[in-house]
Design a protein around this motif. Structure first.
Motif, PDB file in Angstrom:
ATOM      1  N   SER A  96     -38.144   7.838  20.450  1.00 46.76           N
ATOM      2  CA  SER A  96     -37.469   7.141  19.350  1.00 46.76           C
ATOM      3  C   SER A  96     -36.915   5.777  19.747  1.00 46.76           C
ATOM      4  N   ASN A  97     -37.076   5.412  21.030  1.00 51.82           N
ATOM      5  CA  ASN A  97     -36.575   4.132  21.554  1.00 51.82           C
ATOM      6  C   ASN A  97     -35.074   3.962  21.369  1.00 51.82           C
ATOM      7  N   ILE A  98     -34.349   5.071  21.354  1.00 49.83           N
ATOM      8  CA  ILE A  98     -32.887   5.002  21.252  1.00 49.83           C
ATOM      9  C   ILE A  98     -32.288   4.580  22.590  1.00 49.83           C
ATOM     10  N   TYR A  99     -33.015   4.824  23.675  1.00 47.25           N
ATOM     11  CA  TYR A  99     -32.688   4.212  24.968  1.00 47.25           C
ATOM     12  C   TYR A  99     -33.599   3.005  25.118  1.00 47.25           C
ATOM     13  N   ASP A 100     -33.047   1.867  25.573  1.00 53.85           N
ATOM     14  CA  ASP A 100     -33.909   0.718  25.842  1.00 53.85           C
ATOM     15  C   ASP A 100     -34.553   0.873  27.218  1.00 53.85           C
ATOM     16  N   THR A 101     -35.257  -0.128  27.672  1.00 49.50           N
ATOM     17  CA  THR A 101     -35.996  -0.023  28.935  1.00 49.50           C
ATOM     18  C   THR A 101     -35.082   0.088  30.157  1.00 49.50           C
ATOM     19  N   GLU A 102     -33.797  -0.246  29.988  1.00 50.08           N
ATOM     20  CA  GLU A 102     -32.834  -0.125  31.084  1.00 50.08           C
ATOM     21  C   GLU A 102     -32.025   1.164  30.997  1.00 50.08           C
ATOM     22  N   GLY A 103     -32.307   1.984  29.980  1.00 48.68           N
ATOM     23  CA  GLY A 103     -31.582   3.238  29.821  1.00 48.68           C
ATOM     24  C   GLY A 103     -30.287   3.103  29.044  1.00 48.68           C
ATOM     25  N   ARG A 104     -30.127   1.982  28.316  1.00 50.26           N
ATOM     26  CA  ARG A 104     -28.911   1.783  27.520  1.00 50.26           C
ATOM     27  C   ARG A 104     -29.119   2.314  26.104  1.00 50.26           C
ATOM     28  N   GLU A 112     -30.986   4.245  12.511  1.00 54.69           N
ATOM     29  CA  GLU A 112     -32.271   4.121  11.811  1.00 54.69           C
ATOM     30  C   GLU A 112     -32.995   5.464  11.744  1.00 54.69           C
ATOM     31  N   LEU A 113     -32.898   6.235  12.824  1.00 55.35           N
ATOM     32  CA  LEU A 113     -33.546   7.540  12.878  1.00 55.35           C
ATOM     33  C   LEU A 113     -33.043   8.445  11.749  1.00 55.35           C
ATOM     34  N   PHE A 114     -31.722   8.488  11.563  1.00 58.14           N
ATOM     35  CA  PHE A 114     -31.160   9.371  10.537  1.00 58.14           C
ATOM     36  C   PHE A 114     -31.348   8.821   9.127  1.00 58.14           C
ATOM     37  N   LYS A 115     -31.344   7.506   8.991  1.00 58.20           N
ATOM     38  CA  LYS A 115     -31.614   6.922   7.674  1.00 58.20           C
ATOM     39  C   LYS A 115     -33.036   7.237   7.225  1.00 58.20           C
ATOM     40  N   LYS A 116     -33.933   7.230   8.177  1.00 62.11           N
ATOM     41  CA  LYS A 116     -35.348   7.438   7.866  1.00 62.11           C
ATOM     42  C   LYS A 116     -35.710   8.911   7.693  1.00 62.11           C
ATOM     43  N   HIS A 117     -35.128   9.765   8.521  1.00 59.62           N
ATOM     44  CA  HIS A 117     -35.574  11.162   8.538  1.00 59.62           C
ATOM     45  C   HIS A 117     -34.553  12.165   8.011  1.00 59.62           C
ATOM     46  N   GLY A 118     -33.262  11.819   7.976  1.00 58.11           N
ATOM     47  CA  GLY A 118     -32.248  12.753   7.495  1.00 58.11           C
ATOM     48  C   GLY A 118     -32.125  12.729   5.979  1.00 58.11           C
ATOM     49  N   ARG A 119     -33.140  13.210   5.294  1.00 64.42           N
ATOM     50  CA  ARG A 119     -33.159  13.119   3.832  1.00 64.42           C
ATOM     51  C   ARG A 119     -32.382  14.246   3.155  1.00 64.42           C
ATOM     52  N   THR A 120     -32.429  15.445   3.728  1.00 62.88           N
ATOM     53  CA  THR A 120     -31.691  16.570   3.149  1.00 62.88           C
ATOM     54  C   THR A 120     -30.192  16.384   3.321  1.00 62.88           C
ATOM     55  N   ASN A 121     -29.821  15.922   4.490  1.00 58.19           N
ATOM     56  CA  ASN A 121     -28.412  15.667   4.818  1.00 58.19           C
ATOM     57  C   ASN A 121     -28.402  14.447   5.738  1.00 58.19           C
ATOM     58  N   GLY A 127     -35.388  21.435  10.519  1.00 57.65           N
ATOM     59  CA  GLY A 127     -36.546  21.655  11.378  1.00 57.65           C
ATOM     60  C   GLY A 127     -37.770  20.884  10.894  1.00 57.65           C
ATOM     61  N   ALA A 128     -37.963  20.864   9.566  1.00 54.43           N
ATOM     62  CA  ALA A 128     -39.110  20.150   8.990  1.00 54.43           C
ATOM     63  C   ALA A 128     -38.983  18.643   9.202  1.00 54.43           C
ATOM     64  N   GLU A 129     -37.753  18.123   9.050  1.00 54.77           N
ATOM     65  CA  GLU A 129     -37.528  16.689   9.259  1.00 54.77           C
ATOM     66  C   GLU A 129     -37.749  16.304  10.718  1.00 54.77           C
ATOM     67  N   LEU A 130     -37.409  17.215  11.614  1.00 51.33           N
ATOM     68  CA  LEU A 130     -37.648  16.980  13.038  1.00 51.33           C
ATOM     69  C   LEU A 130     -39.152  16.897  13.318  1.00 51.33           C
ATOM     70  N   ASP A 131     -39.918  17.775  12.683  1.00 49.00           N
ATOM     71  CA  ASP A 131     -41.375  17.726  12.841  1.00 49.00           C
ATOM     72  C   ASP A 131     -41.937  16.400  12.321  1.00 49.00           C
ATOM     73  N   GLU A 132     -41.380  15.921  11.200  1.00 47.34           N
ATOM     74  CA  GLU A 132     -41.816  14.642  10.629  1.00 47.34           C
ATOM     75  C   GLU A 132     -41.488  13.484  11.578  1.00 47.34           C
ATOM     76  N   LEU A 133     -40.308  13.555  12.197  1.00 46.87           N
ATOM     77  CA  LEU A 133     -39.888  12.532  13.156  1.00 46.87           C
ATOM     78  C   LEU A 133     -40.871  12.460  14.318  1.00 46.87           C
ATOM     79  N   LEU A 134     -41.209  13.631  14.857  1.00 42.39           N
ATOM     80  CA  LEU A 134     -42.130  13.688  15.993  1.00 42.39           C
ATOM     81  C   LEU A 134     -43.511  13.160  15.617  1.00 42.39           C
ATOM     82  N   LYS A 135     -43.944  13.489  14.415  1.00 41.57           N
ATOM     83  CA  LYS A 135     -45.240  13.015  13.941  1.00 41.57           C
ATOM     84  C   LYS A 135     -45.233  11.497  13.764  1.00 41.57           C
ATOM     85  N   LEU A 166     -29.554  23.324  10.689  1.00 39.87           N
ATOM     86  CA  LEU A 166     -29.426  21.869  10.758  1.00 39.87           C
ATOM     87  C   LEU A 166     -29.025  21.438  12.171  1.00 39.87           C
ATOM     88  N   LEU A 167     -29.604  20.341  12.618  1.00 37.59           N
ATOM     89  CA  LEU A 167     -29.231  19.737  13.904  1.00 37.59           C
ATOM     90  C   LEU A 167     -28.289  18.575  13.602  1.00 37.59           C
TER      91      LEU A 167
END
Length: 199
Positions: A96-104, A112-121, A127-135, A166-167
Motif C-alpha cells: 500500500s506504500n504506507i511506508y516510504d522507501t526509507e521506512g517512514r 487514502e487507503l480507508f477512503k478508497k476501501h472502507g466503504r461499509t465503515n 474481509g471483502a474490502e480487504l480482498d478488494e484492497l489486495l486485488k 471488522l478490522l
C-alpha cells in the motif's frame, strides 16, 4: 510525511531514532541485538496469540523471505537472520506504500487507503474490502510481492478483527507505527494472569 529523528547520547554520538518500519519489526528482536532469527519470529508470534502452526509457518516464511534482502553484500546464512537496520530493503511490491522507501510512515497514504476501501465503515475494513484492497494493489507479474502482502493482511485480519468481522482503522495504524504487537502481547499476558487468579 514523517521524518526520522535523532538524539545525542552521553558520549556525544548521534543516535538515530528507529523508523516506524524498524519499530514494526523490533518487537520480534527478542534479545534486542538488532538481528531477528526464525526462533525469535516464532516466539514473537506466540506472544501475540498465534497458534503453534501459524507461528511456525510465519517464522519460516518471513525469515527465508527477508533475510537476504536485509543483508546486502553478505553471503546467505543458513540461520536466515533479518537485520533490523536494513529492513527498508525488504519492502515488497504490491503493497500500500504506507511506508516510504526509507521506512517512514506516510499518513496521507494511510488515509487514502480507508477512503478508497472502507466503504461499509470509514473507520474499518471488512474481509471483502480487504480482498478488494489486495486485488487493487497487486502489480502485474509480482507473485512474490502479492503473496507477501496477502499473508501480512490476512494474518492481521485473523488476529485483530472484532466481533463484527471488522478490522479497525486504529488497529491498522498501530501496525504501521510499531505499537500493535506490544499491545497484543500485553493483553495476552494480562488475560493469562486473570485466568490464573480466577481459577
Amino acid at each position: 510525511m514523517a521524518s526520522s529523528s535523532s538524539s545525542i547520547d552521553e558520549e556525544g554520538i548521534e543516535k538515530k531514532e528507529p523508523t516506524p518500519l524498524e519499530k514494526h519489526v523490533m518487537f520480534f528482536d527478542i534479545n534486542k541485538d538488532g538481528v531477528i532469527y526464525p526462533w525469535e519470529t516464532y516466539k514473537g508470534f506466540r506472544k501475540i496469540g498465534s497458534g503453534v502452526l501459524l507461528s511456525t509457518i510465519a517464522s519460516i516464511f518471513i525469515n527465508i523471505g527477508l533475510s537476504g534482502k536485509t543483508r546486502p553484500g553478505k553471503w546467505p546464512s543458513p540461520l536466515f537472520p533479518i537485520e533490523v537496520k536494513n529492513i527498508k530493503f525488504a519492502k515488497h511490491g504490491s503493497d500500500s506504500n504506507i511506508y516510504d522507501t526509507e521506512g517512514r510512515f506516510c499518513p496521507e497514504k494511510f488515509e487514502e487507503l480507508f477512503k478508497k476501501h472502507g466503504r461499509t465503515n470509514s473507520n474499518a475494513l471488512t474481509g471483502a474490502e480487504l480482498d478488494e484492497l489486495l486485488k487493487a494493489n497487486k502489480q502485474p507479474k509480482d507473485f512474490a510481492g502479492h503473496i507477501a502482502a496477502k499473508s501480512e493482511w490476512k494474518i492481521l485480519y485473523l488476529l485483530c478483527k472484532d466481533e463484527h468481522g471488522l478490522l479497525p482503522k486504529e488497529t491498522v495504524r498501530s501496525v504501521y507505527d510499531g505499537s500493535l504487537f506490544e499491545q497484543m502481547a500485553t493483553e495476552k499476558q494480562s488475560k493469562k494472569h486473570r485466568g490464573k487468579s480466577s481459577s
